[in-house]
Design a protein around this motif. Structure first.
Motif, PDB file in Angstrom:
ATOM      1  N   UNK A 163      -0.470  10.111  -4.224  1.00 35.22           N
ATOM      2  CA  UNK A 163      -0.613  11.715  -3.746  1.00 35.22           C
ATOM      3  C   UNK A 163       0.182  12.465  -4.052  1.00 35.22           C
ATOM      4  N   UNK A 164       1.298  12.105  -5.591  1.00 31.77           N
ATOM      5  CA  UNK A 164       1.975  13.263  -6.101  1.00 31.77           C
ATOM      6  C   UNK A 164       1.148  12.744  -6.815  1.00 31.77           C
ATOM      7  N   UNK A 165       0.556  11.870  -8.032  1.00 30.88           N
ATOM      8  CA  UNK A 165      -0.489  12.676  -8.918  1.00 30.88           C
ATOM      9  C   UNK A 165      -1.575  12.970  -8.501  1.00 30.88           C
ATOM     10  N   UNK A 166      -1.583  13.754  -7.564  1.00 27.88           N
ATOM     11  CA  UNK A 166      -3.219  14.481  -7.106  1.00 27.88           C
ATOM     12  C   UNK A 166      -1.958  16.108  -7.097  1.00 27.88           C
ATOM     13  N   UNK A 212       0.713  -1.139  -0.220  1.00 28.06           N
ATOM     14  CA  UNK A 212      -0.079   0.461   0.163  1.00 28.06           C
ATOM     15  C   UNK A 212       1.016   0.830   0.006  1.00 28.06           C
ATOM     16  N   UNK A 213       1.991   1.156   0.633  1.00 25.73           N
ATOM     17  CA  UNK A 213       2.582   2.258   0.992  1.00 25.73           C
ATOM     18  C   UNK A 213       2.976   2.947  -0.542  1.00 25.73           C
ATOM     19  N   UNK A 214       3.754   2.377  -1.468  1.00 29.95           N
ATOM     20  CA  UNK A 214       3.910   2.968  -2.340  1.00 29.95           C
ATOM     21  C   UNK A 214       2.986   3.192  -3.695  1.00 29.95           C
ATOM     22  N   UNK A 215       1.462   2.575  -3.773  1.00 27.52           N
ATOM     23  CA  UNK A 215      -0.201   3.337  -3.895  1.00 27.52           C
ATOM     24  C   UNK A 215       0.140   4.306  -3.265  1.00 27.52           C
ATOM     25  N   UNK A 216       0.162   4.219  -2.319  1.00 26.42           N
ATOM     26  CA  UNK A 216      -0.538   6.197  -1.667  1.00 26.42           C
ATOM     27  C   UNK A 216       1.062   6.812  -2.063  1.00 26.42           C
ATOM     28  N   UNK A 217       1.941   6.704  -2.303  1.00 23.57           N
ATOM     29  CA  UNK A 217       2.801   8.158  -2.548  1.00 23.57           C
ATOM     30  C   UNK A 217       3.060   8.283  -3.894  1.00 23.57           C
ATOM     31  N   UNK A 234      10.374  13.525   0.516  1.00 27.13           N
ATOM     32  CA  UNK A 234      10.942  11.782   0.366  1.00 27.13           C
ATOM     33  C   UNK A 234      10.070  12.018   2.094  1.00 27.13           C
ATOM     34  N   UNK A 235      10.637  12.341   2.597  1.00 22.71           N
ATOM     35  CA  UNK A 235      10.591  12.311   4.346  1.00 22.71           C
ATOM     36  C   UNK A 235       9.170  12.845   4.339  1.00 22.71           C
ATOM     37  N   UNK A 236       8.481  13.156   3.849  1.00 25.78           N
ATOM     38  CA  UNK A 236       6.904  13.526   4.195  1.00 25.78           C
ATOM     39  C   UNK A 236       5.947  12.465   4.102  1.00 25.78           C
ATOM     40  N   UNK A 237       6.942  11.336   3.186  1.00 21.79           N
ATOM     41  CA  UNK A 237       5.974  10.721   1.733  1.00 21.79           C
ATOM     42  C   UNK A 237       6.199   9.079   2.238  1.00 21.79           C
ATOM     43  N   UNK A 238       7.235   9.558   3.599  1.00 24.35           N
ATOM     44  CA  UNK A 238       8.051   7.822   4.112  1.00 24.35           C
ATOM     45  C   UNK A 238       7.456   7.396   4.464  1.00 24.35           C
ATOM     46  N   UNK A 239       7.413   6.117   5.099  1.00 23.27           N
ATOM     47  CA  UNK A 239       6.101   5.196   5.495  1.00 23.27           C
ATOM     48  C   UNK A 239       5.850   5.869   6.894  1.00 23.27           C
ATOM     49  N   UNK A 284       0.532  17.179  -8.935  1.00 26.49           N
ATOM     50  CA  UNK A 284       0.835  16.885 -10.086  1.00 26.49           C
ATOM     51  C   UNK A 284      -0.691  18.200 -10.441  1.00 26.49           C
ATOM     52  N   UNK A 285      -1.434  17.273 -10.818  1.00 25.96           N
ATOM     53  CA  UNK A 285      -2.698  17.613 -11.632  1.00 25.96           C
ATOM     54  C   UNK A 285      -3.308  18.486 -10.859  1.00 25.96           C
ATOM     55  N   UNK A 286      -3.354  18.744  -9.559  1.00 22.31           N
ATOM     56  CA  UNK A 286      -3.379  20.648  -8.770  1.00 22.31           C
ATOM     57  C   UNK A 286      -2.700  21.613  -9.364  1.00 22.31           C
ATOM     58  N   UNK A 287      -1.049  21.370  -9.960  1.00 22.98           N
ATOM     59  CA  UNK A 287      -0.371  22.790  -9.368  1.00 22.98           C
ATOM     60  C   UNK A 287      -1.058  23.321 -11.780  1.00 22.98           C
ATOM     61  N   UNK A 288      -0.635  21.910 -11.930  1.00 28.31           N
ATOM     62  CA  UNK A 288      -1.269  21.544 -13.496  1.00 28.31           C
ATOM     63  C   UNK A 288      -2.710  22.833 -13.692  1.00 28.31           C
ATOM     64  N   UNK A 289      -3.476  22.731 -13.090  1.00 27.36           N
ATOM     65  CA  UNK A 289      -4.468  23.335 -12.772  1.00 27.36           C
ATOM     66  C   UNK A 289      -4.976  24.327 -12.222  1.00 27.36           C
ATOM     67  N   UNK A 290      -3.942  24.974 -10.943  1.00 29.38           N
ATOM     68  CA  UNK A 290      -3.664  26.379 -10.215  1.00 29.38           C
ATOM     69  C   UNK A 290      -2.354  26.309 -10.920  1.00 29.38           C
ATOM     70  N   UNK A 291      -1.422  27.522 -11.141  1.00 28.45           N
ATOM     71  CA  UNK A 291      -0.520  27.849 -10.798  1.00 28.45           C
ATOM     72  C   UNK A 291      -0.499  28.988  -9.826  1.00 28.45           C
ATOM     73  N   UNK A 292      -1.076  29.201  -8.817  1.00 28.67           N
ATOM     74  CA  UNK A 292      -0.493  29.655  -7.583  1.00 28.67           C
ATOM     75  C   UNK A 292      -0.013  28.172  -6.224  1.00 28.67           C
ATOM     76  N   UNK A 293      -0.834  27.146  -6.743  1.00 25.10           N
ATOM     77  CA  UNK A 293      -0.321  25.921  -5.545  1.00 25.10           C
ATOM     78  C   UNK A 293       1.007  25.339  -6.405  1.00 25.10           C
ATOM     79  N   UNK A 294       1.944  25.338  -5.366  1.00 22.27           N
ATOM     80  CA  UNK A 294       3.481  24.619  -5.444  1.00 22.27           C
ATOM     81  C   UNK A 294       3.368  23.608  -4.532  1.00 22.27           C
ATOM     82  N   UNK A 295       4.762  22.626  -4.635  1.00 25.74           N
ATOM     83  CA  UNK A 295       4.867  21.503  -3.907  1.00 25.74           C
ATOM     84  C   UNK A 295       6.031  20.845  -4.606  1.00 25.74           C
ATOM     85  N   UNK A 296       6.650  20.826  -3.100  1.00 24.73           N
ATOM     86  CA  UNK A 296       8.140  20.521  -3.310  1.00 24.73           C
ATOM     87  C   UNK A 296       8.364  19.400  -4.609  1.00 24.73           C
ATOM     88  N   UNK A 297       9.797  19.232  -5.055  1.00 26.24           N
ATOM     89  CA  UNK A 297       9.846  18.104  -5.560  1.00 26.24           C
ATOM     90  C   UNK A 297      10.245  17.025  -5.265  1.00 26.24           C
TER      91      UNK A 297
END
Length: 289
Positions: free
Chosen positions: A209-212, A201-206, A232-237, A214-227
């Motif tokens: 979240x990254x896919x979401x 499940x860990x890899x599925x969730x990671x 890695x630390x935030x999305x660690x198990x 990407x979609x948010x930043x493409x739809x709204x240029x005011x939204x920014x997430x770390x690369x």
């Protein structure tokens, strides 16, 4: 001991998740087997279908009246009602500092020992926050605001999800959420790993979240997430296990604190994971729908 060192130690005390995991989990295990009788800027919750109005009034009274809540827990039809009322409450305002600190107090758990353990943990968090406020108040001229509050996200026959929020403002503002996710019937805290058959499940969730993101930043240029590397630390198990809850729709949600996955102006951000994505990995019966 210097004031800065005092503040640092107090922050270490309350920034812990306000549930003593190891000790509490061991206690719960003993009870269940007994026979029944930041990332860049560390600045920082029907009785009768025909009478819904009466039910709403009743629940409001029970939730705000501790003695009545305890009395009602002895009525057979209400055995599974766990109510949340205000525990420690500190309100103070000075020229440059302000505190509005509230902590939750659970009532109606079937085991008084477990109820006390949870409430004591929240009380200690409130006390640590207030001590930090008192130290900040002694530092004349420093502007400091601290608050804490709670919110019931889910409270059904089976689940209790309680959000506890701490907010601090000095030179900048920081908000942090922690979650208690509990199976009311089994009287045990639910961990993220408890929902799944294995760690796939860990890899599925990671990835989701990254896919979401990407979609948010493409739809709204005011939204920014770390690369990806910075995430890695935030999305660690380990971190995902501290950031999840189950919402009222029985969906899995991950909520990240300020600066964890995005710049501070984005605030706290949450991601709902589609249950069908996880379906093959869920344990049966599942808490998710």
């Amino acid at each position: 001991m210097s004031m800065n060192k005092d503040l640092k130690q107090l922050k270490q005390a309350y920034r812990q998740v306000p549930i003593p995991d190891k000790e509490l989990d061991q206690m719960i295990q003993n009870l269940s087997t007994a026979k029944p009788k930041k990332k860049r800027h560390p600045v920082r919750l029907s009785l009768i279908a025909a009478v819904p109005v009466l039910l709403a009034i009743f629940l409001t009274v029970v939730t705000t009246n501790e003695s009545l809540a305890r009395a009602m827990s002895d009525v057979p039809i209400l055995k599974n009602i766990i109510t949340v009322i205000t525990g420690k409450n500190y309100q103070e305002k000075n020229k440059t500092t302000e505190a509005h600190i509230k902590t939750p107090k659970l009532s109606g758990l079937k085991n008084p020992e477990l109820e006390k353990k949870l409430n004591d943990a929240y009380d200690k968090t409130g006390e640590a926050l207030y001590k930090e406020y008192q130290l900040a108040s002694q530092n004349r001229g420093e502007h400091f605001y601290v608050s804490s509050d709670y919110k019931e996200i889910t409270n059904t026959k089976k689940l209790l999800v309680l959000q506890f929020t701490v907010q601090e403002t000095r030179a900048s503002s920081y908000t942090e959420h922690t979650y208690l996710v509990m199976d009311k019937k089994k009287m045990q805290r639910i961990k993220l790993a408890d929902l799944f058959k294995n760690d796939h499940y860990i890899s599925l969730i990671q990835a989701n979240i990254q896919e979401q993101m990407k979609k948010q930043t493409e739809a709204d240029p005011n939204k920014i997430y770390w690369d990806e590397n910075e995430l890695k630390a935030a999305l660690s198990e380990k971190n995902l296990a501290k950031r999840f809850y189950i919402n009222a729709k029985n969906e899995l949600v991950f909520s990240f604190n300020d600066y964890e996955v995005a710049p501070g102006y984005m605030g706290t951000v949450s991601f709902v994971i589609p249950t069908p994505l996880l379906q093959n990995d869920l344990k049966k019966p599942s808490y998710l729908k």
